[in-house]
Design a protein around this motif. Sequence first.
Motif, mmCIF file in Angstrom:
data_model
loop_
_atom_site.group_PDB
_atom_site.id
_atom_site.type_symbol
_atom_site.label_atom_id
_atom_site.label_comp_id
_atom_site.label_asym_id
_atom_site.label_seq_id
_atom_site.Cartn_x
_atom_site.Cartn_y
_atom_site.Cartn_z
ATOM 1 N N SER A 98 -9.680 -8.736 10.027
ATOM 2 C CA SER A 98 -8.747 -8.953 11.350
ATOM 3 C C SER A 98 -8.944 -10.251 11.847
ATOM 4 O O SER A 98 -8.788 -11.252 11.068
ATOM 5 N N GLY A 122 -6.333 -7.652 6.714
ATOM 6 C CA GLY A 122 -5.811 -7.132 7.970
ATOM 7 C C GLY A 122 -5.522 -8.513 8.917
ATOM 8 O O GLY A 122 -5.692 -8.396 10.101
ATOM 9 N N GLY A 131 1.712 -9.427 18.013
ATOM 10 C CA GLY A 131 0.290 -9.598 17.777
ATOM 11 C C GLY A 131 -0.316 -10.504 18.976
ATOM 12 O O GLY A 131 -1.392 -10.162 19.624
ATOM 13 N N ASP A 157 -4.079 -0.019 17.204
ATOM 14 C CA ASP A 157 -5.110 -0.644 16.321
ATOM 15 C C ASP A 157 -5.576 0.628 15.323
ATOM 16 O O ASP A 157 -5.574 0.498 13.962
ATOM 17 N N ASP A 220 1.337 -2.434 10.436
ATOM 18 C CA ASP A 220 0.313 -3.377 11.016
ATOM 19 C C ASP A 220 1.213 -4.106 12.263
ATOM 20 O O ASP A 220 2.345 -4.677 12.067
ATOM 21 N N HIS A 248 -2.810 -1.188 11.449
ATOM 22 C CA HIS A 248 -3.922 -2.472 11.456
ATOM 23 C C HIS A 248 -5.169 -1.831 10.976
ATOM 24 O O HIS A 248 -5.714 -2.103 10.010
#
Length: 276
Positions: A98, A122, A131, A157, A220, A248
Amino acid sequence: MAREVREGRLGGHPLLSFGEGPPLAVFPGLGIANANPTGVQRFGELRLLSPLARAFAVHRIGRRVGLECGTTMADLAGDYAGAIEDGFGGPVDVLGISTGGSLALQLAADRPDLVRRLVVAGAACRLSEQGREFQRQTARLAAAGDRHGISRMQAADVADSPLGRRVAGGLLALLGPLFIGRGWDPSDMIATIEAEDAFDLRGRLGQISAPTLVVGGGRDHFYSRELFEETADGIPNARLVLYEDRAHGGTFADRRFGRDVVAFLLEGQARTRGMA
């Protein structure tokens, strides 16, 4: 999960290490604080990384505590560069998760000499507009000290479906604040969000020389399929693995994740041995 976990610091960074084998530096995702995770968060992260520790000595390297206002992703990647030089003395395999994936991309572009093989999980060359707005809202809630609001937002998430997000949102709003202390200082979280808000590496992907695996989820909410594809296409020696049914957080929880990451990294180890 029975593996011994060693806790310490690496060049000023919080560090958790476990497993045996070649070193793997892991840059974690956005958390409520930069210190080593505790409680449920720690359990979850170690469970996620456990399959990797069967083949590698996993080093979860957190971001340093006490970030200054105006810190950039290049600054944070520079911190990581110093930690890798101090801890490993040369290039190492890197897994970024992430927000940690954004930083891993930044590091690989800024210091290609320090990244042997790269996994971006991710994350992509920039956040989607959705996002970015999500993280801005998180920063606003953090600044207001709204622990319930922040916890509720994490449903985007962890859940892969609209129904799952509604259920998870309710549960997290109720239980999440139990894991965020009343004396919580959100400054590191806010500084990291502001740094990633300005992150855009589209013009520099071609400078990344490390063999790269991009792993993303088809559902995602932080990155679109197009952003994952653009990232993999822009890196000269990269491939993309997309889990179509995953959001995600579901990307990392998927059973395929550990298998795909280990196979990609071991491929690099095998080539290194063959050249020796």
